[in-house]
Design a protein around this motif. Sequence first.
Motif, PDB file in Angstrom:
ATOM      1  N   GLU A 186       0.743  -0.996  -0.056  1.00 40.54           N
ATOM      2  CA  GLU A 186      -0.074   0.041   0.284  1.00 40.54           C
ATOM      3  C   GLU A 186       0.839   1.068  -0.007  1.00 40.54           C
ATOM      4  OE1 GLU A 186      -2.637   1.769   0.178  1.00 40.54           O
ATOM      5  OE2 GLU A 186      -4.504   0.699   0.151  1.00 40.54           O
ATOM      6  N   ALA A 187       0.252   2.388  -0.576  1.00 44.09           N
ATOM      7  CA  ALA A 187       1.190   3.751  -0.532  1.00 44.09           C
ATOM      8  C   ALA A 187       1.004   4.328   0.778  1.00 44.09           C
ATOM      9  CB  ALA A 187       0.531   4.711  -1.354  1.00 44.09           C
ATOM     10  N   ILE A 226       0.576  10.200   0.233  1.00 44.60           N
ATOM     11  CA  ILE A 226       0.028  10.434  -1.171  1.00 44.60           C
ATOM     12  C   ILE A 226       0.890  10.361  -2.281  1.00 44.60           C
ATOM     13  CG2 ILE A 226       0.081  12.915  -0.952  1.00 44.60           C
ATOM     14  CD1 ILE A 226      -2.900  11.026  -2.082  1.00 44.60           C
ATOM     15  N   THR A 271       1.603   7.138  -4.082  1.00 47.20           N
ATOM     16  CA  THR A 271       0.543   6.495  -4.949  1.00 47.20           C
ATOM     17  C   THR A 271       1.107   6.722  -6.277  1.00 47.20           C
ATOM     18  OG1 THR A 271      -0.770   8.752  -5.041  1.00 47.20           O
ATOM     19  CG2 THR A 271      -1.305   7.398  -3.333  1.00 47.20           C
ATOM     20  N   GLN A 275      -6.679  -2.452  -2.989  1.00 47.05           N
ATOM     21  CA  GLN A 275      -5.867  -1.037  -2.319  1.00 47.05           C
ATOM     22  C   GLN A 275      -6.733   0.101  -2.518  1.00 47.05           C
ATOM     23  OE1 GLN A 275      -1.812  -0.369  -4.628  1.00 47.05           O
ATOM     24  NE2 GLN A 275      -2.616  -2.204  -5.800  1.00 47.05           N
ATOM     25  N   ALA A 302      -6.586   6.442  -5.181  1.00 52.24           N
ATOM     26  CA  ALA A 302      -6.032   7.766  -4.927  1.00 52.24           C
ATOM     27  C   ALA A 302      -5.879   8.723  -6.093  1.00 52.24           C
ATOM     28  CB  ALA A 302      -4.595   7.571  -4.000  1.00 52.24           C
TER      29      ALA A 302
END
Length: 421
Positions: free
Chosen positions: A232-233, A236, A239, A265, A268
């Motif tokens: 996962e990021a 931000i 992303t 996920q 974003a």
Amino acid sequence: MPRFLHISDIHLGYDRYDSKERTKDFFLALQDVIRKYAIAAQVDFVVIAGDLFEHRSLQPNILNQAKVCFQELHEAGIPTIAIEGNHDNRPYGTKTSWLRYLADWYGLILLEPGDTALGEPVYEPWNPDEKRGGYIDLDCGVRVIGSQWYGASAPKAIAQLAEAIHALPAPTAHTIMLFHHGLEGQIARYQGALRYTDLLPLKQAGVEYLALGHIHKNYEEQGWIFNPGSLEANNIDETTYKRGAYLVEINAAGIQAELKQDYCQRPALRLRLTTRGQESLEELEESAIALVQQAIQSRKINPNDQPMVELRIEGQVGFDRLELDTRKLQQTLKQLSNALIFLLKYDVDSVEYASPLSDEASRLQIEQEIFTDLLAANNVYKKRAPNLAQGLIELKDLQLQGRSEEELYTFAESLMNQSVE
């Protein structure tokens, strides 16, 4: 033909945005990857190249998330092999960690080199009874070698590890190694990254697949170094990174590593609004709202998914930049997009005007130009800046003449009324 799943930088317990749902995202990503690309794909084993957890200290629910995932792998008969990363390594001077707890009680194979300062050999084979060891030979014909977080001493540690690998009994077929460190040139502002030549001793020692972690962006190097990136990021900015999980097969053609990205996920989107200094405060707010509405209409944002959204407003504004109520605008945009997290980055400068003045300019000319420039920098007054500037000079003269406050107020009121006619 052995097959395995290579993941890293899972960061269970991630809490940067103080959102329970966002913290849960990291668990859901791990669980989905395990179900799709380990259990359903029937791999022989799973490797985790560091940073299973975000913090060394864990809340019980975060530990339970790891237990749930490892239990699913255990029930499917798939061994899980891990090393420590910089986020979940043992505190200095201690002998235990939450990874060690999972190894002692929940079937995780935690590979740890020996402490040479205490006279221990660098690598001992995995002992299933003691649940200790630095490497393990699996039934599928793969030797997995562990390491730990070395930080700045990584180049020196690599030389010692390579020497220790050379001294091991010959592997049955293939050798892979887990190593939590980054390679230079992959991301900006990363100090202490390794050079490719730093890692070559491991290849010369027989490592066919070096499973890296630490950098959250996917990359490969020379057909034997692989970094999947985080699942996962973590923020931000990440992303935009390509990242995921490697599903790997070693066959007669060599190493076949496929990066898998189709799993659970959080969506974003990053938006940007550039101002030119001509917009009023109301026009700027309307432009921000319109930009988010356009993203929804074009399906870049699906409010039903509760995405993460960032809007960066940059450029120049023709009013005092502090006049924009960023908290109110952020809340409006968050509600409009139904974002789980909406980040508003407001990075603007107020327009500044500076009329050229000659060395021979009189005091009156200087005052006129200064007042005009200050007024022209504000969208409300710029169209009448010259007239208002003259009025301010007259108001100053009245004050110097000792006129009463009532007279000064009346003059100022008259001046402002003229400006809005």
